[in-house]
Design a protein around this motif. Structure first.
Motif, mmCIF file in Angstrom:
data_model
loop_
_atom_site.group_PDB
_atom_site.id
_atom_site.type_symbol
_atom_site.label_atom_id
_atom_site.label_comp_id
_atom_site.label_asym_id
_atom_site.label_seq_id
_atom_site.Cartn_x
_atom_site.Cartn_y
_atom_site.Cartn_z
ATOM 1 N N PRO A 58 0.819 -1.220 0.000
ATOM 2 C CA PRO A 58 0.000 0.000 0.000
ATOM 3 C C PRO A 58 0.846 1.260 0.000
ATOM 4 O O PRO A 58 2.048 1.235 0.305
ATOM 5 C CB PRO A 58 -0.786 -0.120 1.302
ATOM 6 C CG PRO A 58 0.106 -0.916 2.199
ATOM 7 C CD PRO A 58 0.786 -1.906 1.287
ATOM 8 N N ILE A 59 0.209 2.378 -0.322
ATOM 9 C CA ILE A 59 0.863 3.678 -0.277
ATOM 10 C C ILE A 59 0.509 4.364 1.030
ATOM 11 O O ILE A 59 -0.642 4.330 1.482
ATOM 12 C CB ILE A 59 0.450 4.545 -1.494
ATOM 13 C CG1 ILE A 59 1.143 5.905 -1.448
ATOM 14 C CG2 ILE A 59 -1.053 4.705 -1.578
ATOM 15 C CD1 ILE A 59 0.920 6.737 -2.689
ATOM 16 N N HIS A 60 1.505 4.966 1.666
ATOM 17 C CA HIS A 60 1.309 5.702 2.919
ATOM 18 C C HIS A 60 1.561 7.177 2.646
ATOM 19 O O HIS A 60 2.684 7.579 2.351
ATOM 20 C CB HIS A 60 2.264 5.193 3.995
ATOM 21 C CG HIS A 60 2.034 3.771 4.394
ATOM 22 N ND1 HIS A 60 1.201 3.401 5.423
ATOM 23 C CD2 HIS A 60 2.519 2.621 3.877
ATOM 24 C CE1 HIS A 60 1.183 2.086 5.542
ATOM 25 N NE2 HIS A 60 1.982 1.591 4.609
ATOM 26 N N LEU A 61 0.519 7.984 2.768
ATOM 27 C CA LEU A 61 0.613 9.405 2.423
ATOM 28 C C LEU A 61 0.859 10.304 3.626
ATOM 29 O O LEU A 61 1.037 11.509 3.465
ATOM 30 C CB LEU A 61 -0.662 9.850 1.711
ATOM 31 C CG LEU A 61 -0.949 9.158 0.366
ATOM 32 C CD1 LEU A 61 -2.328 9.557 -0.152
ATOM 33 C CD2 LEU A 61 0.120 9.512 -0.651
ATOM 34 N N ALA A 62 0.860 9.750 4.828
ATOM 35 C CA ALA A 62 0.956 10.566 6.039
ATOM 36 C C ALA A 62 2.222 11.424 6.046
ATOM 37 O O ALA A 62 3.309 10.963 5.694
ATOM 38 C CB ALA A 62 0.933 9.670 7.271
ATOM 39 N N SER A 63 2.073 12.672 6.473
ATOM 40 C CA SER A 63 3.227 13.556 6.622
ATOM 41 C C SER A 63 3.825 13.452 8.015
ATOM 42 O O SER A 63 4.988 13.827 8.225
ATOM 43 C CB SER A 63 2.831 15.003 6.333
ATOM 44 O OG SER A 63 1.833 15.434 7.250
ATOM 45 N N THR A 64 3.051 12.954 8.980
ATOM 46 C CA THR A 64 3.551 12.827 10.342
ATOM 47 C C THR A 64 3.028 11.540 10.956
ATOM 48 O O THR A 64 1.998 11.001 10.515
ATOM 49 C CB THR A 64 3.144 14.055 11.189
ATOM 50 O OG1 THR A 64 3.831 14.009 12.439
ATOM 51 C CG2 THR A 64 1.648 14.111 11.407
ATOM 52 N N PHE A 65 3.736 11.027 11.968
ATOM 53 C CA PHE A 65 3.438 9.715 12.523
ATOM 54 C C PHE A 65 3.434 9.766 14.053
ATOM 55 O O PHE A 65 4.189 10.530 14.667
ATOM 56 C CB PHE A 65 4.488 8.694 12.048
ATOM 57 C CG PHE A 65 4.536 8.523 10.554
ATOM 58 C CD1 PHE A 65 3.860 7.493 9.927
ATOM 59 C CD2 PHE A 65 5.252 9.417 9.761
ATOM 60 C CE1 PHE A 65 3.899 7.333 8.550
ATOM 61 C CE2 PHE A 65 5.299 9.268 8.374
ATOM 62 C CZ PHE A 65 4.620 8.229 7.772
ATOM 63 N N GLU A 66 2.599 8.935 14.651
ATOM 64 C CA GLU A 66 2.494 8.878 16.105
ATOM 65 C C GLU A 66 3.776 8.301 16.718
ATOM 66 O O GLU A 66 4.335 7.314 16.224
ATOM 67 C CB GLU A 66 1.305 8.007 16.504
ATOM 68 C CG GLU A 66 1.055 7.959 18.001
ATOM 69 C CD GLU A 66 -0.173 7.149 18.358
ATOM 70 O OE1 GLU A 66 -0.531 7.139 19.551
ATOM 71 O OE2 GLU A 66 -0.764 6.525 17.454
ATOM 72 N N LEU A 67 4.218 8.923 17.806
ATOM 73 C CA LEU A 67 5.423 8.493 18.509
ATOM 74 C C LEU A 67 5.069 8.017 19.919
ATOM 75 O O LEU A 67 4.015 8.348 20.460
ATOM 76 C CB LEU A 67 6.432 9.641 18.586
ATOM 77 C CG LEU A 67 6.868 10.251 17.249
ATOM 78 C CD1 LEU A 67 7.777 11.456 17.488
ATOM 79 C CD2 LEU A 67 7.566 9.213 16.386
ATOM 80 N N ASP A 68 5.959 7.277 20.503
ATOM 81 C CA ASP A 68 5.787 6.800 21.870
ATOM 82 C C ASP A 68 6.027 7.960 22.839
ATOM 83 O O ASP A 68 7.127 8.531 22.860
ATOM 84 C CB ASP A 68 6.792 5.678 22.136
ATOM 85 C CG ASP A 68 6.625 5.037 23.506
ATOM 86 O OD1 ASP A 68 6.092 5.687 24.421
ATOM 87 O OD2 ASP A 68 7.046 3.870 23.664
#
Length: 377
Positions: free
Chosen positions: A22-32
């Motif tokens: 799949p393609i992932h378009l997110a510009s930011t990602f959840e961190l711990d």
């Protein structure tokens, strides 16, 4: 695995079983929250889809590391970011016009020196100075198709403590793998053969050096010229047909070159290895074929503009490597940034044309060239 298999099978989505990841378009990602860590944080620093493409790029070159950039020149600029004030780069006079522009117009302000040499075959240990940090090679060269012995250059450069960078855009990993021939870095304009459809811009860098890889990671984050997830996804799909396209284009180019060599409307045909028996031997020893680019000059009395206007199939446009044939006039297009003297030093005449052969039927291409020759007399 052979490269035809690698191009198709380098990626699989083992988590979901999807044939196409799949393609992932997110510009930011959840961190711990406890550690501030995660596989990805911000798209400029890394993105799952771009990471998948970089896995494919590395696999094609047999490299430990691959990096995707927004354009071929962004990739080249990232490589030049390895240099420090006072460093010198040796380049062939017939280097790609965009690379020439970067060296000619941007090096001085950065405290760097670019030294263009007429023929890398003449390079000896005496040509290296304590400042020489890098040798930047195109083989075959654009657009003269001169061939450079990569093993020899790598031995000379490494003995002097310099890096070897090879622009492998014309050959791609299908026909030539510079890292296996001693190069430290391979760079490509993935806009060309890797994408192959004249509809996206991209650049690629591959290396086996962990130190260089760390610098390329920094260049992605600091310079920001990274490839978008959408174009990364598309390039992954394009690469799957790369070996098939290259095989068809190269086969047609060989037939067309043979036809041009016998045609009385053509004055000179340039191919990888055509300059000398030595260059032919080198090309055969380090590449799996001559590629699909032909440079040629028309004979006296054949009007260049009339010829180009009469063509129905090859498109008069910059770039190369697409499924459609493209023809250009380097002196006023790809290499217009070079002065007339610099072009003369590089062997780029004002009459030279560069033909990138596509996947059209070769008989149709030859017939179109013939009718354009007739119209230009």
């Amino acid at each position: 695995m052979r490269i035809e298999t690698t191009a198709v099978q380098a990626l699989r989505d083992h988590e979901h079983g999807a044939v196409v990841p799949p393609i992932h378009l997110a510009s930011t990602f959840e961190l711990d929250p406890a550690t501030g860590e995660g596989d990805f944080a911000y798209q400029r620093g890394g993105n799952p889809t771009r990471a998948q493409l970089e896995t494919v790029l590395a696999a094609l070159d047999g490299a430990a590391h691959g990096f995707a950039f927004a354009t071929g020149m962004a990739a080249t600029a990232a490589v030049f970011s390895l240099l420090r004030t006072g460093d010198e780069v040796i380049l062939p006079a017939s280097v790609y016009g965009g690379t020439y522009r970067f060296v000619d117009q941007l090096f001085e302000a950065r405290g760097l020196t670019g030294r263009f040499v007429p023929d890398l075959a003449d390079l000896t240990a005496d040509d290296f100075t304590p400042a020489t940090r890098m040798v930047f090679v195109e083989t075959p060269a654009n657009p003269t198709l001169r061939v450079t012995d990569l093993r020899r250059i790598a031995a000379l450069a490494h003995a002097a403590g310099a890096l070897v960078v090879v622009d492998n855009t014309f050959m791609t990993p299908v026909l030539q793998r510079p890292l296996e021939l001693g190069a430290d870095i391979a760079v490509q304009s993935a806009t060309k053969y890797l994408a192959g459809h004249s509809d996206l811009l991209a650049g690629a860098v591959t290396t086996n050096s962990d130190e260089i890889a760390a610098s390329m990671t920094l260049a992605q984050k600091a310079l920001g010229g990274v490839l978008s997830p959408f174009d990364s996804y598309r390039l992954i799909q394009d690469i799957k047909t790369l070996p098939l396209r290259i095989a068809r284009q190269q086969s047609s180019a060989q037939a067309i070159a043979a036809h041009l060599a016998e045609h009385d409307a053509v004055g000179r045909v340039l191919l990888p290895g055509s300059l000398s028996a030595d260059e032919a031997r080198i090309q055969e020893s380090q590449a799996a074929g001559p590629g699909a680019i032909i440079s040629f000059e028309l004979a006296d009395g054949v009007d260049r503009v009339a010829f180009l206007r009469a063509l129905r199939l090859p498109v008069y446009a910059v770039s190369l490597g697409g499924v459609e044939s493209l023809i250009c006039h380097p002196a006023t297009m790809t290499h217009e940034a070079m002065s007339p003297q610099a072009r003369a030093d590089a062997g780029i005449s004002d009459e030279l044309l560069r033909l990138s052969v596509g996947i059209e039927h070769v008989d149709d291409l030859i017939a179109d060239l013939d009718q354009a020759f007739a119209a230009a007399r």
